[in-house]
Design an enzyme around this catalytic site. Structure first.
Site, PDB file in Angstrom:
ATOM      1  N   GLU A 101      14.907 -20.051  -0.244  1.00 48.21           N
ATOM      2  CA  GLU A 101      13.954 -19.309   0.573  1.00 48.21           C
ATOM      3  C   GLU A 101      13.109 -18.364  -0.273  1.00 48.21           C
ATOM      4  OE1 GLU A 101      17.818 -19.614   3.077  1.00 48.21           O
ATOM      5  OE2 GLU A 101      17.213 -19.655   0.973  1.00 48.21           O
TER       6      GLU A 101
ATOM      7  N   CYS B  16      21.237 -17.008   3.858  1.00 48.00           N
ATOM      8  CA  CYS B  16      22.329 -16.070   3.619  1.00 48.00           C
ATOM      9  C   CYS B  16      21.936 -14.685   4.123  1.00 48.00           C
ATOM     10  CB  CYS B  16      22.695 -16.019   2.137  1.00 48.00           C
ATOM     11  SG  CYS B  16      21.423 -15.275   1.080  1.00 48.00           S
TER      12      CYS B  16
ATOM     13  N   GLY C 180      42.643 -43.606 -15.604  1.00 46.62           N
ATOM     14  CA  GLY C 180      43.075 -44.996 -15.577  1.00 46.62           C
ATOM     15  C   GLY C 180      43.844 -45.249 -14.298  1.00 46.62           C
TER      16      GLY C 180
END
Length: 386
Positions: free
Chosen positions: A52, A75, A316
């Site tokens: 913003e 916020c 793995g």
């Protein structure tokens, strides 16, 4: 143009911040007045201006009476930057269209309510599904305090990750490998097992600068390498491995089950090796489970406490199996190459004992299928795990 057009633009802007805002969310913002875009911006980097305020800083004219389209609720608290709600009110913006709701307890509806109380028209949940897809990592981390884990592997069309001799370079093509480096760049951590280290002596870093995710290159401010996390229950990592030799350049954590019985030869050997590894710049952490391996859930809590919000798991078969069984995996990304290795002894992506019944299988939900060069990328989210 429509509200949807402007929010789609904000979503595109938000994506430019991927890999640089962690552990903050990626956010995009567009300011519109009289059908014309007069400002736009996105959260570029952690500690920098929020979307913003970036959009406001870009204004070419007054925003009085304008509409703001933002992918995440503004916020309303002081952090690295002042509240975005203050900046919105200072600019006399009269309408705010919000995509995602912020689950952060410091915001969580308060941002929208502050704007409403000040007389601003607030529209919530606009294109929420599309906006929510921007920030699964942030939503998970802010609500659980543990990293969002993405399991990634490459396999052949017959489900092999290596030949019967262990050869695995290269299964996929160059374009797929570039996308993987983008995935690495977008995560704060990359985790592998000691088997991968012993077999491949990898660096586990980001080697292709400017590589973004599958949607295109990032426009962020340069390369960022993830923290390397090695699961090594018996602390077998060779001290001349590339991981150890480069630990002062790339942050590295080794998780193991710890020393043996106090005063034993193993206890002494592990402690001596731990000191040498730490002198080389490696952080060694003892996190044993009840079976003589690394407690992966405890490891996730440990990493979360360090501020690591996301981990790309490039383990793995054994580590992949352990991660699924521990319930820490949130996404699975599978690259399928147009090759067939064959052989009953050739390794598969998930090892271990496997399940006995079909209904015991780890559940996945397909999110997207993409073609990457000659390879196929399958992207899943987990369900019924953890």
């Amino acid at each position: 143009m429509t509200d949807r057009d402007y929010m789609e633009r904000a979503i595109c802007l938000a994506k430019k911040g991927r890999g640089y805002t962690n552990p903050n969310p990626v956010v995009g913002a567009v300011i519109v007045r009289d059908g014309k875009v007069i400002g736009e911006g996105y959260h570029r980097i952690w500690g920098g201006l929020h979307a913003e305020r970036e959009a406001i800083a870009s204004l070419r004219e007054s925003a009085r009476g304008a509409s703001l389209y933002v992918t995440l609720e503004p916020c309303c608290h002081y952090g690295k930057t002042p509240p975005c709600t203050e900046a919105i009110l200072e600019e006399k913006i009269t309408r705010v269209v919000i995509g995602s709701r912020d689950p952060n307890p410091k915001v969580s509806g308060r941002g929208a309510e502050i704007l409403r109380q000040a007389g601003v028209e607030v529209v919530e949940d606009f294109m929420r599904e599309e906006c929510d897809r921007l920030n699964p990592v942030f939503f998970h981390y802010i609500t659980t305090g543990t990293p969002y884990v993405i399991m990634k592997y490459a396999m052949t069309a017959d489900g092999k990750i290596a030949t019967k001799t262990g050869a695995s370079k290269w299964i996929t093509g160059e374009k797929s490998r570039a996308v993987v480096h983008g995935m690495r760049r977008n995560c704060m951590g990359i985790m592998a097992g000691i088997g991968t280290v012993l077999a491949d002596d990898p660096m586990l870093n980001v080697r292709l600068e400017g590589t973004g995710d599958i949607s295109g290159p990032s426009e962020g401010p340069g390369r960022r390498d993830p923290v390397r996390i090695i699961c090594d229950s018996r602390l077998r990592i060779p001290e001349d491995s590339r991981i150890c030799r480069t630990a002062k350049e790339y942050p590295t954590i080794i998780a193991c089950k710890g020393p043996g019985e106090a005063g034993s030869a193993r206890d002494t050997a592990v402690e001596e090796k731990r000191r040498r590894l730490e002198a080389a710049g490696i952080r060694v952490v003892f996190l044993p489970d009840h079976g003589g391996s690394v407690d992966l859930k405890a490891l996730m809590r440990y990493l979360g406490d360090l501020g690591i919000d996301s981990v790309l798991l490039e383990g793995g078969g054994e580590l992949n199996d352990s991660a699924l069984r521990a319930g820490i995996v949130r996404e699975v990304k599978v690259f399928v190459a147009p090759k067939i290795f064959g052989g009953a002894e050739a390794r598969t992506p998930v090892a271990g004992l496997g399940v006995e019944a079909v209904e015991e299988a780890a559940g996945l939900k397909l999110q997207e299928v993409s073609r990457v060069g000659d390879d196929i990328l399958l992207e899943y989210v987990t369900q019924g795990i953890g």
